[in-house]
Design a protein around this motif. Structure first.
Motif, PDB file in Angstrom:
ATOM      1  N   ALA A 145       0.836  -1.204   0.000  1.00  0.00           N
ATOM      2  CA  ALA A 145       0.000   0.000   0.000  1.00  0.00           C
ATOM      3  C   ALA A 145       0.868   1.250   0.000  1.00  0.00           C
ATOM      4  CB  ALA A 145      -0.934  -0.002   1.205  1.00  0.00           C
ATOM      5  N   TRP A 146       1.927   1.248   0.824  1.00  0.00           N
ATOM      6  CA  TRP A 146       2.823   2.403   0.865  1.00  0.00           C
ATOM      7  C   TRP A 146       3.572   2.540  -0.459  1.00  0.00           C
ATOM      8  CZ3 TRP A 146       8.262   2.951   0.788  1.00  0.00           C
ATOM      9  CH2 TRP A 146       8.709   4.237   1.105  1.00  0.00           C
ATOM     10  N   GLN A 147       4.014   1.418  -1.014  1.00  0.00           N
ATOM     11  CA  GLN A 147       4.728   1.473  -2.288  1.00  0.00           C
ATOM     12  C   GLN A 147       3.826   1.994  -3.401  1.00  0.00           C
ATOM     13  OE1 GLN A 147       6.000  -2.620  -2.495  1.00  0.00           O
ATOM     14  NE2 GLN A 147       7.993  -2.182  -1.537  1.00  0.00           N
ATOM     15  N   ALA A 148       2.561   1.579  -3.385  1.00  0.00           N
ATOM     16  CA  ALA A 148       1.626   2.071  -4.396  1.00  0.00           C
ATOM     17  C   ALA A 148       1.392   3.566  -4.233  1.00  0.00           C
ATOM     18  CB  ALA A 148       0.312   1.306  -4.304  1.00  0.00           C
ATOM     19  N   ALA A 149       1.289   4.007  -2.976  1.00  0.00           N
ATOM     20  CA  ALA A 149       1.109   5.434  -2.719  1.00  0.00           C
ATOM     21  C   ALA A 149       2.321   6.230  -3.187  1.00  0.00           C
ATOM     22  CB  ALA A 149       0.853   5.674  -1.233  1.00  0.00           C
ATOM     23  N   GLN A 150       3.532   5.670  -2.979  1.00  0.00           N
ATOM     24  CA  GLN A 150       4.735   6.348  -3.449  1.00  0.00           C
ATOM     25  C   GLN A 150       4.768   6.433  -4.967  1.00  0.00           C
ATOM     26  OE1 GLN A 150       7.190   7.853  -1.318  1.00  0.00           O
ATOM     27  NE2 GLN A 150       5.375   7.505  -0.067  1.00  0.00           N
ATOM     28  N   GLN A 151       4.283   5.388  -5.623  1.00  0.00           N
ATOM     29  CA  GLN A 151       4.243   5.415  -7.086  1.00  0.00           C
ATOM     30  C   GLN A 151       3.275   6.495  -7.576  1.00  0.00           C
ATOM     31  OE1 GLN A 151       2.942   1.779  -8.953  1.00  0.00           O
ATOM     32  NE2 GLN A 151       3.614   2.410 -10.975  1.00  0.00           N
ATOM     33  N   ARG A 152       2.110   6.591  -6.924  1.00  0.00           N
ATOM     34  CA  ARG A 152       1.166   7.644  -7.307  1.00  0.00           C
ATOM     35  C   ARG A 152       1.764   9.021  -7.058  1.00  0.00           C
ATOM     36  NH1 ARG A 152      -2.358   3.687  -5.105  1.00  0.00           N
ATOM     37  NH2 ARG A 152      -2.354   4.657  -3.027  1.00  0.00           N
ATOM     38  N   ARG A 153       2.463   9.130  -5.935  1.00  0.00           N
ATOM     39  CA  ARG A 153       3.108  10.403  -5.618  1.00  0.00           C
ATOM     40  C   ARG A 153       4.132  10.770  -6.686  1.00  0.00           C
ATOM     41  NH1 ARG A 153       6.232  11.536   0.111  1.00  0.00           N
ATOM     42  NH2 ARG A 153       7.099  13.579  -0.404  1.00  0.00           N
ATOM     43  N   THR A 154       4.913   9.776  -7.158  1.00  0.00           N
ATOM     44  CA  THR A 154       5.895  10.029  -8.203  1.00  0.00           C
ATOM     45  C   THR A 154       5.224  10.457  -9.499  1.00  0.00           C
ATOM     46  OG1 THR A 154       7.446   8.435  -7.230  1.00  0.00           O
ATOM     47  CG2 THR A 154       7.751   8.974  -9.560  1.00  0.00           C
ATOM     48  N   GLN A 155       4.129   9.804  -9.836  1.00  0.00           N
ATOM     49  CA  GLN A 155       3.397  10.171 -11.056  1.00  0.00           C
ATOM     50  C   GLN A 155       2.847  11.591 -10.969  1.00  0.00           C
ATOM     51  OE1 GLN A 155       0.565   6.929 -10.947  1.00  0.00           O
ATOM     52  NE2 GLN A 155       1.675   5.782 -12.519  1.00  0.00           N
ATOM     53  N   TYR A 156       2.277  11.906  -9.821  1.00  0.00           N
ATOM     54  CA  TYR A 156       1.734  13.250  -9.664  1.00  0.00           C
ATOM     55  C   TYR A 156       2.851  14.293  -9.649  1.00  0.00           C
ATOM     56  CZ  TYR A 156      -0.461  17.369  -7.804  1.00  0.00           C
ATOM     57  OH  TYR A 156      -0.873  18.660  -7.645  1.00  0.00           O
ATOM     58  N   ARG A 157       3.981  13.965  -8.992  1.00  0.00           N
ATOM     59  CA  ARG A 157       5.097  14.901  -8.933  1.00  0.00           C
ATOM     60  C   ARG A 157       5.591  15.229 -10.344  1.00  0.00           C
ATOM     61  NH1 ARG A 157       8.815  11.901  -6.395  1.00  0.00           N
ATOM     62  NH2 ARG A 157       8.064  12.469  -4.323  1.00  0.00           N
ATOM     63  N   ALA A 158       5.687  14.201 -11.205  1.00  0.00           N
ATOM     64  CA  ALA A 158       6.146  14.432 -12.578  1.00  0.00           C
ATOM     65  C   ALA A 158       5.189  15.377 -13.310  1.00  0.00           C
ATOM     66  CB  ALA A 158       6.266  13.102 -13.314  1.00  0.00           C
ATOM     67  N   LEU A 159       3.891  15.158 -13.132  1.00  0.00           N
ATOM     68  CA  LEU A 159       2.904  16.022 -13.768  1.00  0.00           C
ATOM     69  C   LEU A 159       3.011  17.458 -13.251  1.00  0.00           C
ATOM     70  CD1 LEU A 159       0.366  16.656 -15.424  1.00  0.00           C
ATOM     71  CD2 LEU A 159      -1.000  15.767 -13.509  1.00  0.00           C
ATOM     72  N   ALA A 160       3.071  17.603 -11.941  1.00  0.00           N
ATOM     73  CA  ALA A 160       3.099  18.935 -11.343  1.00  0.00           C
ATOM     74  C   ALA A 160       4.390  19.678 -11.679  1.00  0.00           C
ATOM     75  CB  ALA A 160       2.919  18.833  -9.831  1.00  0.00           C
ATOM     76  N   HIS A 161       5.509  18.973 -11.637  1.00  0.00           N
ATOM     77  CA  HIS A 161       6.774  19.630 -11.956  1.00  0.00           C
ATOM     78  C   HIS A 161       6.851  20.004 -13.427  1.00  0.00           C
ATOM     79  CE1 HIS A 161       9.083  19.847  -8.303  1.00  0.00           C
ATOM     80  NE2 HIS A 161       8.728  18.617  -7.982  1.00  0.00           N
ATOM     81  N   GLY A 162       6.278  19.189 -14.289  1.00  0.00           N
ATOM     82  CA  GLY A 162       6.219  19.554 -15.700  1.00  0.00           C
ATOM     83  C   GLY A 162       5.425  20.832 -15.906  1.00  0.00           C
ATOM     84  N   THR A 163       4.327  20.952 -15.170  1.00  0.00           N
ATOM     85  CA  THR A 163       3.517  22.168 -15.261  1.00  0.00           C
ATOM     86  C   THR A 163       4.275  23.361 -14.705  1.00  0.00           C
ATOM     87  OG1 THR A 163       1.507  20.832 -15.024  1.00  0.00           O
ATOM     88  CG2 THR A 163       1.315  23.205 -14.615  1.00  0.00           C
ATOM     89  N   ARG A 164       4.979  23.154 -13.604  1.00  0.00           N
ATOM     90  CA  ARG A 164       5.762  24.256 -13.032  1.00  0.00           C
ATOM     91  C   ARG A 164       6.831  24.731 -14.006  1.00  0.00           C
ATOM     92  NH1 ARG A 164       9.860  26.238  -9.808  1.00  0.00           N
ATOM     93  NH2 ARG A 164       9.165  27.310  -7.908  1.00  0.00           N
ATOM     94  N   GLN A 165       7.481  23.808 -14.688  1.00  0.00           N
ATOM     95  CA  GLN A 165       8.494  24.181 -15.661  1.00  0.00           C
ATOM     96  C   GLN A 165       7.876  24.952 -16.824  1.00  0.00           C
ATOM     97  OE1 GLN A 165      10.238  20.387 -16.595  1.00  0.00           O
ATOM     98  NE2 GLN A 165      11.563  20.361 -14.785  1.00  0.00           N
ATOM     99  N   ALA A 166       6.675  24.558 -17.227  1.00  0.00           N
ATOM    100  CA  ALA A 166       5.993  25.290 -18.301  1.00  0.00           C
ATOM    101  C   ALA A 166       5.684  26.719 -17.874  1.00  0.00           C
ATOM    102  CB  ALA A 166       4.709  24.555 -18.689  1.00  0.00           C
ATOM    103  N   LEU A 167       5.270  26.895 -16.610  1.00  0.00           N
ATOM    104  CA  LEU A 167       5.002  28.234 -16.104  1.00  0.00           C
ATOM    105  C   LEU A 167       6.288  29.048 -16.004  1.00  0.00           C
ATOM    106  CD1 LEU A 167       2.421  27.356 -13.298  1.00  0.00           C
ATOM    107  CD2 LEU A 167       1.947  28.592 -15.438  1.00  0.00           C
TER     108      LEU A 167
END
Length: 397
Positions: A237-259
């Protein structure tokens, strides 16, 4: 059941300086009302807290809460005995606040830049957020900043650290705002907040939060490897949560770089271009969210899964420059600190050696500290590592 714990939901370290200054009455400040609410809120929290042992003696204590308090007590001992984190009064008491957050943070940034408005405090240094114990007070501060034309974000914080300054009064307590979290998330938060009591560099939020996040991640892995209390589902469960966190981080950081790219070369209609980037971010998040909910782990509990996503859903819906401005601070140097920990693996006491290495790093001049962190980064270094990049510490506004 937490899917991802956004960077913005970490502790309001500015309150350490707020409370410390107000309680000792040793600071000349123009906004005495703010310092007073901090002192009053902290004292009320300390007054509400009782030793975990006292709660466990209650015959009518809810079984689920009893289980979580026992887990927290074991993780607290593990933090000091196995991770070389402070052995003190913090997180050995529990308080039921009966509200959705410990505090509410306010952040602000210009509508065409990601540079956060800064507040400076004794002890905590300069930070890009201000914490309030009452939502109405946070919203009032946010309204004042919005009236100045700034992007504003007001968000709930489940836990924060007073950096150990109030251990003589019982320390930071466990709270009902986070004590029911899944095992990996709960123990990780305790390790994160205790790390701030081990090493804290005033004025350098990226250093402090990245170090604490590395302790959280590495410490949770160590806990799950040895814990007799960990259920068979806790680790995946923790590993799955970390994977989701990594996926979301990539999305959010990509958006931050675009801004960032947008504001570096602003077009004629920068606000329209900004709105398009944010709309694309929300659309991509909707796709990612649907994938998470369709995964077996969450699909089996759709109602609980949707509830666990509510805080992140709100963050995405309200995302602006203020929220994205704070985004990178919490994990910018995590790979560097992870590499530093790996360097200590051959030591007889690797965790103690790691904390000492971080302490030594924190005492270096800013330029040397930046150079050392950049050298530790295993992959592509952040923009701060470029020659002539801005310094680590934010400027006060």
């Amino acid at each position: 059941m937490s899917v991802v714990r956004p960077w913005a939901q970490r502790g309001a370290r500015a309150l350490a300086g707020t409370v410390f200054c107000a309680l000792l009455a040793g600071c000349a400040v123009p906004d005495i009302g703010y310092y007073w609410q901090g002192a009053r809120g902290q004292l009320q929290m300390l007054h509400a807290a009782r030793p975990v042992a006292d709660w466990l003696e209650q015959q009518d204590l809810a079984p689920a809460l009893r289980s979580q308090l026992l887990l927290a007590r074991q993780a607290r001992d593990f933090a000091s005995q196995a991770l070389a984190l402070p052995d003190n009064a913090s997180y050995r008491r529990y308080a039921a606040l009966q509200r959705p957050a410990a505090v509410w943070n306010v952040t602000a940034a210009p509508p065409d830049a990601l540079e956060l408005h800064q507040w400076c405090f004794p002890v905590a240094g300069c930070v890009g957020y201000r914490g309030y114990f009452a939502l109405a007070d946070a919203q009032a501060q946010g309204a004042l900043l919005a009236a100045r034309g700034l992007d504003v974000h007001v968000y709930p914080v489940p836990a924060y650290s007073t950096l150990g300054y109030f251990n003589w009064l019982g320390g930071d307590p466990l709270l009902d705002t986070f004590v029911r979290w899944p095992e990996g998330e709960l123990v990780g938060l305790l390790f994160h907040e205790l790390a701030h009591q081990r090493v804290y560099l005033p004025g350098d939020m990226a250093f402090n939060e990245s170090y604490a996040t590395a302790v959280e991640q590495l410490g949770t892995q160590a806990w799950l490897r040895q814990s007799a209390t960990a259920t068979a589902a806790a680790t995946p469960a923790w590993q799955a949560a970390q994977q989701r966190r990594t996926q979301y981080r990539a999305l959010a950081h990509g958006t931050r770089q675009a801004l960032e790219a947008l504001y570096a070369q602003p077009p004629a209609d920068v606000l329209a271009a900004k709105a398009a980037i944010l709309e694309d971010f929300r659309a991509r998040y909707a796709v990612l969210r649907a994938q998470w909910l369709a995964a077996p782990e969450l699909a089996a509990r759709p109602d609980a899964a949707a509830q666990s996503l509510q805080r992140l859903d709100r963050w995405v819906a309200e995302a602006n420059n203020a929220s994205f401005g704070a985004l990178s601070a919490y994990d910018l140097w995590v790979p560097a600190f992870t590499a530093l920990f790996a360097q200590q693996s051959a030591q007889a006491e690797p965790w103690a050696a790691f904390h000492r290495a971080v302490e030594e790093l924190s005492r270096q001049p800013e330029a040397a500290r930046l150079q050392a962190l950049c050298a530790l980064m295993p992959d592509a270094p952040p923009a701060q590592c470029d020659t002539g990049a801005a310094p680590l510490s934010p400027k006060s506004q």
